[in-house]
Every structure is written in structure tokens, then in C-alpha cells.
Scaffold this active site. Structure first.
Site, PDB file in Angstrom:
ATOM      1  N   LYS A  52      38.595  48.365  51.412  1.00 35.15           N
ATOM      2  CA  LYS A  52      39.017  47.013  51.978  1.00 35.15           C
ATOM      3  C   LYS A  52      40.180  47.188  52.963  1.00 35.15           C
ATOM      4  O   LYS A  52      40.156  46.629  53.928  1.00 35.15           O
ATOM      5  CB  LYS A  52      39.326  45.824  51.041  1.00 35.15           C
ATOM      6  CG  LYS A  52      37.917  45.610  50.057  1.00 35.15           C
ATOM      7  CD  LYS A  52      38.261  44.699  48.870  1.00 35.15           C
ATOM      8  CE  LYS A  52      37.036  44.683  48.175  1.00 35.15           C
ATOM      9  NZ  LYS A  52      37.268  43.875  46.588  1.00 35.15           N
ATOM     10  N   GLN A  96      42.077  42.154  42.744  1.00 26.52           N
ATOM     11  CA  GLN A  96      41.134  43.010  42.344  1.00 26.52           C
ATOM     12  C   GLN A  96      40.434  42.879  40.914  1.00 26.52           C
ATOM     13  O   GLN A  96      41.194  42.925  39.965  1.00 26.52           O
ATOM     14  CB  GLN A  96      41.187  44.427  42.637  1.00 26.52           C
ATOM     15  CG  GLN A  96      40.141  45.470  42.534  1.00 26.52           C
ATOM     16  CD  GLN A  96      38.948  45.213  43.667  1.00 26.52           C
ATOM     17  OE1 GLN A  96      38.958  44.882  44.553  1.00 26.52           O
ATOM     18  NE2 GLN A  96      37.728  45.308  42.929  1.00 26.52           N
ATOM     19  N   ASP A 119      37.917  35.676  48.438  1.00 24.34           N
ATOM     20  CA  ASP A 119      37.002  36.317  47.487  1.00 24.34           C
ATOM     21  C   ASP A 119      35.793  35.220  47.132  1.00 24.34           C
ATOM     22  O   ASP A 119      34.674  35.516  46.698  1.00 24.34           O
ATOM     23  CB  ASP A 119      37.618  36.874  46.391  1.00 24.34           C
ATOM     24  CG  ASP A 119      37.408  38.292  46.256  1.00 24.34           C
ATOM     25  OD1 ASP A 119      36.861  38.876  47.064  1.00 24.34           O
ATOM     26  OD2 ASP A 119      38.291  38.940  45.533  1.00 24.34           O
TER      27      ASP A 119
END
Ligand code: NAP
Length: 293
Positions: A52, A96, A119
Site C-alpha cells: 500500500k 491493518q 477501508d
């Protein structure tokens, strides 16, 4: 059979994003900025976050990586999320997953400012998606929709079978495919570990989304000829012949399935690449709103 090539599709999206950002920067705008929070040193999480961050750099985004040891407390993590929420130079925040067992991931996700929730895991984002309102759609299902659209696959009237009902993949995927839009307009069956005789469902599917995390679970005799197979699974399996000591397997038994399907996503180079492209697209949208681009 045709390969649904996530890598080249993601590349096309990233080129478009990069061109848009370069043009805006020439007019004096700041770069889009994504913050990633990584807890511990799990190999897979390290790899995802690294790619990312790398993609941000490639397409002209700024990124900030915040690392915590495995022993971080819930309070420390939430304090960091609060600080990132308050930082007006940031467009997107991701934490994450998975987090260590002593941390309640839902509480951390809930704390992220919904306007920075790139997200798409916040209940507010999921609620907006359910209602068909503009907002952040979870990156993996969004990436799959982008992949279908890019390849002009008309899913109208298809029977879609989604295997796996997680909040971040299977459930939102089932919602998006059932919506009155294209891609979408499918009749959707959502299967899970308590589904008896799963094969009887997959055999009826025009499109199968395998998102259960069981390597090579979906076999060729479980799908009908001409079906579309979207393989979401990513599992590290020991492979002593590889320099890394492992290989990545999807949830689909690729070679035999490829002979039978009309389209199939490879692993790697399929859904994983699209997930990152969708995350970047979400971050771009947040930045546009913040900078009125
Ligand atoms: P998850 O939270 O573990 O959910 C797995 C789902 O699969 C659950 O709903 C479970 O059912 C169901 N399931 C498990 N075994 C099954 C079986 N034998 N038959 C039918 N259903 C079964 O996993 P996830 O987070 O959704 O991730 C799924 C896979 O996708 C993993 O390999 C993950 O690494 C990968 N992934 C990839 C990407 C990407 O970018 N490509 C992104 C996210 C995840 P129950 O609900 O009944 O337990």
C-alpha cells in the site's frame, strides 16, 4: 477461458489516479495523504502494508506508516487514531487487520473518523453502502466491482454465489452484486461454513466469489462450464522450493477451473491488486472532498 487480470486493470486505474493527482498538484493542491497503522510484525500484514505504501509513492500520494509493537494497548491505539482523525493533512486512515487478540478491532474501527475511513469498515460506511448512498465501499468488494466493470462483464440476471460472509469481503460483496446497477443485478446466494451441500449451490452459479480462506477449496467439479470465478483467497502455504519458504494460494484450484470457466482471476495478480487500487480510489475521493478538487 479468459484471465481476469487484476494487475493490468489495477495499473489502468492507478495511471488514471496518478494523472488526476499530477494535474491537481500543478494547480497548487497538496498531495493525497494516507496513514497506515501496523501492529506487530505478522509477515502477511507487513507485505500488505508495504505494498500500500509503495503504491502511494508510485501514484503521487503521500503516506505515513505508524508502527506499534504487538504489546500495544487498546488505549494507545485509540489515542493514535484520535490524533490521526484530528490531523487535517490526512485524507485516509487505515488500521491493518487482524489486530492482536487483546485488542477489540471493532472499537478501533469505530473510532476512525468516517470521513477518513478509506477501508470502508466503519458501520457508517457499511450503512451508506447498504442504502446505496455515496461513501467508502470496502476495498476488496469495490475492487472486484471495478474489475468486472473494466472488463465490461455484464452480470445482469446472473446467479452469483458468494462463499464467505465476513464483514469486509463476503457480506458487502453479496450486497453490491444484488444492487440495481451493473455490475450488479444478480440473484445472490451467500454461503458459509454452515451451508449444507455447498456444491449444489456453486453448481447453479453463473459467477462464484470464493472468499473463505481455504486454499484450492473450489474445485472444477463444483462449477458449471462457462462460469466466472473470482478468487479472493490469499493463504501462505509452506514451499521449501521457493526462496521465501512459502507460496501464495487462492481459494480456487486454478488450473482445472481455468479450463472450464469463461473468466477467472489468478492469485496473485487478481483481486489482491484490485483491493489496493480500490483503496487508492477511496483515498482519492476523500482527498477530492477535502481539497475541493
Ligand atoms: P474470514 O473472516 O475468515 O471469513 C471466512 C468466511 O468463510 C466465513 O464466513 C466462514 O463461514 C466461511 N467459510 C469458512 N470455511 C468454509 C467452508 N468450508 N465452506 C463455506 N464457507 C466457509 O475471512 P475473510 O477476511 O473474508 O477473508 C477470506 C479470504 O480472503 C482469506 O484468504 C483472506 O486472506 C482473503 N482476503 C483477500 C483479500 C484480497 O485483497 N485479495 C482481502 C481480504 C481478504 P462462517 O461465517 O460460518 O465462519
Amino acid at each position: 477461458m479468459q484471465i481476469l487480470d487484476g494487475k493490468s486493470c489495477a495499473s489502468a486505474y492507478k495511471d488514471r489516479i496518478s494523472a488526476e493527482v499530477s494535474a491537481a498538484i500543478l494547480t497548487g493542491k497538496r498531495k493525497p495523504h494516507l496513514a497506515a497503522v501496523l501492529v506487530g510484525s505478522d509477515g502477511a500484514s507487513e507485505t500488505y502494508v508495504a505494498s500500500k505504501v509503495k503504491t502511494c509513492k508510485e501514484i503521487g500520494f503521500e503516506s505515513t506508516l505508524i508502527r506499534f509493537p504487538e504489546t500495544v494497548t487498546q488505549e494507545e491505539l485509540i489515542e493514535m487514531v484520535d490524533r490521526l482523525n484530528a490531523d487535517s493533512s490526512l485524507d485516509g486512515i487505515l488500521v491493518q487487520l487482524p489486530l492482536p487478540k487483546h485488542i477489540d478491532a471493532d472499537q478501533v474501527t469505530l473510532r476512525i473518523d468516517p470521513t477518513k475511513d478509506v477501508d470502508g469498515f466503519h458501520p457508517g460506511s457499511l450503512g451508506r453502502m447498504m442504502l446505496g448512498l455515496p461513501g467508502f465501499v470496502p476495498a476488496t468488494p469495490k475492487g472486484i466491482m471495478m474489475l468486472l466493470a473494466h472488463n465490461k462483464i455484464d452480470t445482469t440476471g446472473m446467479h452469483a454465489v458468494v462463499i464467505g460472509r465476513s464483514n469486509i469481503v463476503g457480506t458487502p460483496m453479496s450486497v453490491l452484486l444484488s444492487r440495481n446497477q451493473n455490475p450488479g443485478n444478480c440473484t445472490v446466494t451467500l454461503c458459509h461454513s454452515k451451508t449444507p451441500d455447498l456444491k449444489s449451490f456453486t453448481l447453479q452459479a453463473d459467477i462464484v466469489i470464493a472468499a473463505l480462506g481455504k486454499p484450492e477449496f473450489l474445485k472444477a467439479d463444483m462449477v458449471k462450464t462457462g462460469a466466472i470465478v473470482i478468487d479472493v483467497g490469499i493463504t501462505r502455504v509452506e514451499d521449501l522450493t521457493s526462496p521465501k519458504g512459502y507460496k501464495i494460494l487462492g481459494d480456487a484450484d486454478f488450473e482445472p477451473l481455468a479450463e472450464k470457466c469463461s473468466w477467472i482471476t489468478p492469485v496473485p495478480g487478481g483481486v489482491g491488486a484490485m483491493t489496493i487500487a480500490a483503496l487508492m480510489q477511496n483515498t482519492l475521493e476523500a482527498w477530492k472532498r477535502n481539497t475541493h478538487a
